[in-house]
Design a protein around this motif. Structure first.
Motif, PDB file in Angstrom:
ATOM      1  N   ARG A 196       2.975 -32.939  26.561  1.00  0.00           N
ATOM      2  CA  ARG A 196       3.503 -32.022  27.564  1.00  0.00           C
ATOM      3  C   ARG A 196       3.329 -30.570  27.164  1.00  0.00           C
ATOM      4  N   LYS A 197       2.108 -30.157  26.945  1.00  0.00           N
ATOM      5  CA  LYS A 197       1.839 -28.747  26.656  1.00  0.00           C
ATOM      6  C   LYS A 197       1.817 -27.972  27.971  1.00  0.00           C
ATOM      7  N   ARG A 198       2.172 -26.707  27.887  1.00  0.00           N
ATOM      8  CA  ARG A 198       2.163 -25.895  29.095  1.00  0.00           C
ATOM      9  C   ARG A 198       0.745 -25.394  29.370  1.00  0.00           C
ATOM     10  N   LEU A 199       0.439 -25.208  30.670  1.00  0.00           N
ATOM     11  CA  LEU A 199      -0.910 -24.808  31.081  1.00  0.00           C
ATOM     12  C   LEU A 199      -1.304 -23.466  30.461  1.00  0.00           C
ATOM     13  N   GLY A 200      -0.382 -22.516  30.452  1.00  0.00           N
ATOM     14  CA  GLY A 200      -0.681 -21.192  29.898  1.00  0.00           C
ATOM     15  C   GLY A 200      -1.113 -21.270  28.440  1.00  0.00           C
ATOM     16  N   ASP A 201      -0.396 -22.099  27.659  1.00  0.00           N
ATOM     17  CA  ASP A 201      -0.739 -22.260  26.236  1.00  0.00           C
ATOM     18  C   ASP A 201      -2.123 -22.887  26.073  1.00  0.00           C
ATOM     19  N   LEU A 202      -2.441 -23.869  26.934  1.00  0.00           N
ATOM     20  CA  LEU A 202      -3.761 -24.518  26.875  1.00  0.00           C
ATOM     21  C   LEU A 202      -4.879 -23.512  27.147  1.00  0.00           C
ATOM     22  N   ASN A 235      -8.448 -13.337  39.703  1.00  0.00           N
ATOM     23  CA  ASN A 235      -9.790 -13.343  39.079  1.00  0.00           C
ATOM     24  C   ASN A 235      -9.753 -13.346  37.543  1.00  0.00           C
ATOM     25  N   PHE A 236      -8.665 -13.839  36.958  1.00  0.00           N
ATOM     26  CA  PHE A 236      -8.615 -13.981  35.497  1.00  0.00           C
ATOM     27  C   PHE A 236      -9.457 -15.186  35.061  1.00  0.00           C
ATOM     28  N   ILE A 237      -9.458 -16.224  35.900  1.00  0.00           N
ATOM     29  CA  ILE A 237     -10.264 -17.421  35.619  1.00  0.00           C
ATOM     30  C   ILE A 237     -10.854 -17.922  36.939  1.00  0.00           C
ATOM     31  N   THR A 238     -11.860 -18.799  36.833  1.00  0.00           N
ATOM     32  CA  THR A 238     -12.367 -19.480  38.025  1.00  0.00           C
ATOM     33  C   THR A 238     -11.748 -20.873  38.064  1.00  0.00           C
ATOM     34  N   GLU A 239     -11.821 -21.512  39.209  1.00  0.00           N
ATOM     35  CA  GLU A 239     -11.260 -22.859  39.315  1.00  0.00           C
ATOM     36  C   GLU A 239     -12.016 -23.826  38.400  1.00  0.00           C
ATOM     37  N   GLN A 240     -13.330 -23.588  38.262  1.00  0.00           N
ATOM     38  CA  GLN A 240     -14.141 -24.446  37.402  1.00  0.00           C
ATOM     39  C   GLN A 240     -13.691 -24.351  35.934  1.00  0.00           C
ATOM     40  N   GLN A 241     -13.360 -23.113  35.501  1.00  0.00           N
ATOM     41  CA  GLN A 241     -12.867 -22.934  34.126  1.00  0.00           C
ATOM     42  C   GLN A 241     -11.556 -23.677  33.927  1.00  0.00           C
ATOM     43  N   LEU A 242     -10.679 -23.601  34.924  1.00  0.00           N
ATOM     44  CA  LEU A 242      -9.393 -24.300  34.838  1.00  0.00           C
ATOM     45  C   LEU A 242      -9.618 -25.813  34.717  1.00  0.00           C
ATOM     46  N   ILE A 243     -10.529 -26.341  35.538  1.00  0.00           N
ATOM     47  CA  ILE A 243     -10.826 -27.777  35.498  1.00  0.00           C
ATOM     48  C   ILE A 243     -11.380 -28.177  34.137  1.00  0.00           C
ATOM     49  N   GLU A 244     -12.308 -27.356  33.613  1.00  0.00           N
ATOM     50  CA  GLU A 244     -12.935 -27.683  32.318  1.00  0.00           C
ATOM     51  C   GLU A 244     -11.918 -27.706  31.181  1.00  0.00           C
ATOM     52  N   VAL A 245     -10.976 -26.751  31.188  1.00  0.00           N
ATOM     53  CA  VAL A 245      -9.952 -26.705  30.128  1.00  0.00           C
ATOM     54  C   VAL A 245      -9.065 -27.939  30.211  1.00  0.00           C
ATOM     55  N   LEU A 246      -8.615 -28.272  31.430  1.00  0.00           N
ATOM     56  CA  LEU A 246      -7.742 -29.445  31.582  1.00  0.00           C
ATOM     57  C   LEU A 246      -8.483 -30.724  31.209  1.00  0.00           C
ATOM     58  N   GLU A 247      -9.761 -30.796  31.598  1.00  0.00           N
ATOM     59  CA  GLU A 247     -10.569 -31.980  31.301  1.00  0.00           C
ATOM     60  C   GLU A 247     -10.718 -32.163  29.787  1.00  0.00           C
ATOM     61  N   PHE A 248     -10.984 -31.063  29.082  1.00  0.00           N
ATOM     62  CA  PHE A 248     -11.212 -31.129  27.632  1.00  0.00           C
ATOM     63  C   PHE A 248      -9.905 -31.322  26.855  1.00  0.00           C
ATOM     64  N   GLN A 249      -8.895 -30.510  27.214  1.00  0.00           N
ATOM     65  CA  GLN A 249      -7.654 -30.512  26.436  1.00  0.00           C
ATOM     66  C   GLN A 249      -6.806 -31.761  26.685  1.00  0.00           C
ATOM     67  N   LEU A 250      -6.822 -32.273  27.922  1.00  0.00           N
ATOM     68  CA  LEU A 250      -5.960 -33.414  28.251  1.00  0.00           C
ATOM     69  C   LEU A 250      -6.719 -34.738  28.278  1.00  0.00           C
ATOM     70  N   GLY A 251      -8.050 -34.656  28.241  1.00  0.00           N
ATOM     71  CA  GLY A 251      -8.839 -35.884  28.309  1.00  0.00           C
ATOM     72  C   GLY A 251      -8.793 -36.530  29.678  1.00  0.00           C
ATOM     73  N   VAL A 252      -8.555 -35.689  30.723  1.00  0.00           N
ATOM     74  CA  VAL A 252      -8.495 -36.199  32.096  1.00  0.00           C
ATOM     75  C   VAL A 252      -9.866 -35.976  32.750  1.00  0.00           C
ATOM     76  N   PRO A 253     -10.490 -37.009  33.316  1.00  0.00           N
ATOM     77  CA  PRO A 253     -11.825 -36.828  33.894  1.00  0.00           C
ATOM     78  C   PRO A 253     -11.812 -35.975  35.161  1.00  0.00           C
ATOM     79  N   ALA A 295      -5.180 -31.748  41.886  1.00  0.00           N
ATOM     80  CA  ALA A 295      -5.662 -30.466  41.363  1.00  0.00           C
ATOM     81  C   ALA A 295      -4.939 -30.089  40.076  1.00  0.00           C
ATOM     82  N   ASP A 296      -3.680 -30.552  39.953  1.00  0.00           N
ATOM     83  CA  ASP A 296      -2.870 -30.200  38.775  1.00  0.00           C
ATOM     84  C   ASP A 296      -2.380 -31.469  38.079  1.00  0.00           C
ATOM     85  N   PRO A 297      -3.151 -31.993  37.100  1.00  0.00           N
ATOM     86  CA  PRO A 297      -2.737 -33.233  36.422  1.00  0.00           C
ATOM     87  C   PRO A 297      -1.526 -33.035  35.506  1.00  0.00           C
ATOM     88  N   MET A 298      -1.019 -31.777  35.414  1.00  0.00           N
ATOM     89  CA  MET A 298       0.186 -31.530  34.602  1.00  0.00           C
ATOM     90  C   MET A 298       1.443 -31.513  35.478  1.00  0.00           C
TER      91      MET A 298
END
Length: 555
Positions: free
Chosen positions: A6-12, A45-63, A105-108
């Motif tokens: 249960r890590k927070r999105l901001g920290d990830l 415009n701090f991040i793109t949606e693709q960047q958000l998806i990639e971080v969640l995919e890598f950090q959480l192991g969610v496809p 969109a938000d697996p957390m």
């Protein structure tokens, strides 16, 4: 499985180096209580949606899943009620024994996952989907398909007594189907909906970012009911199908006010209907949102700040001329100024501005409206379009008697607007003394931020850019992703060509030197053509060379 981590999105995001701790602090302090952190970061415009998806995919192991290319098992739709799927924004995709696979969109969002688990009694496995992809799929399977199936069933069992009820009752499947097609179009940022009768089917197409795309092909026997329902919405005569008709619909989609212009046209297979969607929330209300380059914005602001004269905006239908006019009027709209417009149709209602709707059937044309306006003590006049000699003459004389006149013309370039006025019979000395400046504009599609990648410029691109005095080594192109519906583009931006009528141009007009001489002068003075301004936006990574060439010509 995910709940343990249960890590927070901001920290990830900070850990992944996508945002800085300062940006995270700014977001946490400034986002509204109900807004999700990821949505705020994307909007700023701090991040793109693709960047958000990639971080969640890598950090959480969610496809990551691409819903638009995924076949949804119809049986799983029965497991998750439509109300729940829409409220928590999840899409069930398949079931394997006691495991239900869902896209979100938000697996957390562990509360949403738990709610789906409680409702279905299944063990939940999550996948990440792009937000727009998710919206489109939920609307397609839960709303459109359900309405379509019910409408088909009802039509097979239709009697003459129930026809009127089916096109007027708000709960009837046909009414719900039409509502879903409209709300789906607004959701996908479509500017137009085309209902097209063909020989064996009734096709529905959306124009998104200037390009038409087939949304649905409906059975032919649904055509008359859908046409009748749309005509009722627009207060048109449903018994008249031999003549074109125009109407207007005011509605609300997802709590957003939407204005729709309606046009019907008899064809050999039935009536074709086009709905032009005017999303009142997306109307540009300030000049700095129009995409002007720094030089062009200064020129435009200078033109509209003049106390009198004509400012013309030229371009084909659908090139954003009205948006530019309304942004200028919003800027000029102040307490001490009387602004009156005459338009056909009035597209956006502006607070504090007197707007007149042309009604040719009762004799209220642009020319007659303009004559009446001049007796109303105006400071600024906006004419929707200069279509004929009479309107052009009155506009010219109004500008010479101390009024600032804003209007549009259908010409291909800024310079050609001068010859167009001459063709209308306006004397060169009147044009030279009344016109302050001309803006030509087109809309080009923006490169999708989520799938943009840098690629080397082609030899042809380098040659074209060098002719405009520019150098290019790399360009940005969209690969195509779920966010942009695999087009590589998302949204549009304007490119401009501005011709200020200075002393030299006035001399050229008076001496009837023609378009080529004025074009040469523009280049010498460093004014950018549509092509040049478009190429500057390619250099900035906003659009592509192909898009610029699509809407502007190479000399």
């Amino acid at each position: 499985m995910i709940a343990k981590n249960r890590k927070r999105l901001g920290d990830l995001l900070v850990e992944a180096g996508v945002i800085t701790p300062e940006q995270l602090d700014y977001a946490l302090k400034n986002k509204s209580k109900d807004e999700k952190l990821g949505d705020f970061l994307i909007r700023e415009n701090f991040i793109t949606e693709q960047q958000l998806i990639e971080v969640l995919e890598f950090q959480l192991g969610v496809p990551h899943i691409n819903l638009s290319q995924y076949h949804i098992d119809p049986e799983v739709l029965q497991l998750v009620p439509a109300e729940l799927a829409k409220r928590v924004q999840i899409m069930p995709i398949r079931k394997d024994k006691n495991r239900l696979f869902i896209a979100m969109a938000d697996p957390m969002d562990y509360f949403a996952i738990e709610e789906v688990r409680m409702a279905t009694g299944c063990h939940i496995e999550t996948a990440i989907a792009a937000k727009d992809d998710l919206y489109r799929t939920i609307a397609k399977y839960y709303d459109l398909q359900e309405s379509l199936d019910k409408a088909m069933a009802d039509l097979n069992d239709t009697t003459s007594e129930t026809v009127e009820q089916q096109i007027t009752d708000e709960e009837s499947p046909i009414v719900r189907l039409v509502n879903q097609l409209i709300s789906n179009a607004v959701l996908q940022r479509a500017s137009d909906i085309h209902f097209e009768p063909l020989e064996t089917k009734f096709r529905v197409r959306y124009r998104i970012d200037g390009v038409l795309r087939t949304e649905r092909s409906l059975p032919k026997h649904m055509q008359n009911m859908i046409t009748a329902r749309i005509k009722i919405l627009g207060n048109l005569n449903i018994t008249e199908n031999r003549l074109p008709q125009d109407g207007r619909i005011k509605t609300t989609v997802n709590f957003r006010p939407v204005d729709i212009r309606l046009s019907t046209l008899p064809t050999i297979y039935g009536e074709k209907i086009v709905m032009r969607i005017l999303d009142l929330n997306n109307a540009a209300t300030s000049i700095d949102k129009l995409g002007f380059s720094e030089q062009n914005e200064k020129l435009f602001r200078y033109m509209i700040s003049r106390p009198n004269g004509i400012v013309l905006i030229s371009g084909p239908t659908g090139s954003g001329k009205s948006t530019t006019l309304y942004a200028a009027l919003s800027e000029l709209n102040q307490e001490g100024v009387n602004i009156i417009t005459v338009e056909d149709p009035v597209e956006y209602r502006l607070e504090g501005i007197n707007q007149i709707q042309v009604r040719e059937e009762v004799g209220l044309t642009f020319a007659t409206g303009l004559r009446s306006i001049l007796r109303q003590d105006p400071d600024i006049i906006m004419i929707g379009e200069i279509r004929d000699t009479e309107t052009a003459e009155i506009a010219t004389r109004a500008s010479l008697t101390g009024h600032l006149v804003l209007s549009t013309l259908h010409t291909n370039s800024a310079v050609e607007s001068i010859s167009r006025l001459e063709d209308m019979g306006i004397e060169p000395f009147l044009i030279a003394s009344s016109v302050v400046g001309v803006i030509a504009q087109r809309l080009v599609r923006r490169v999708c931020r989520d799938c943009a990648e840098t690629v080397p410029a082609t030899l042809r691109e380098k040659e074209l850019f060098s002719k405009e005095g520019l150098q290019i080594e790399h360009v940005l192109r969209g690969r195509g992703c779920a966010v942009c519906n695999h087009t590589g583009y998302r949204g549009r931006i304007a490119i401009h060509e501005i011709l200020p009528i200075d002393r030299t141009v006035r001399e050229y007009i008076l001496q009837r030197k023609g378009t080529p001489a004025i074009m040469d002068y523009m280049k010498r003075e460093g004014y950018r053509t549509l092509l040049g301004d478009g190429f500057l936006k390619v250099l900035q990574g906003l659009t592509t060379t192909e898009e610029v060439l699509r809407v502007s010509r190479v000399e």
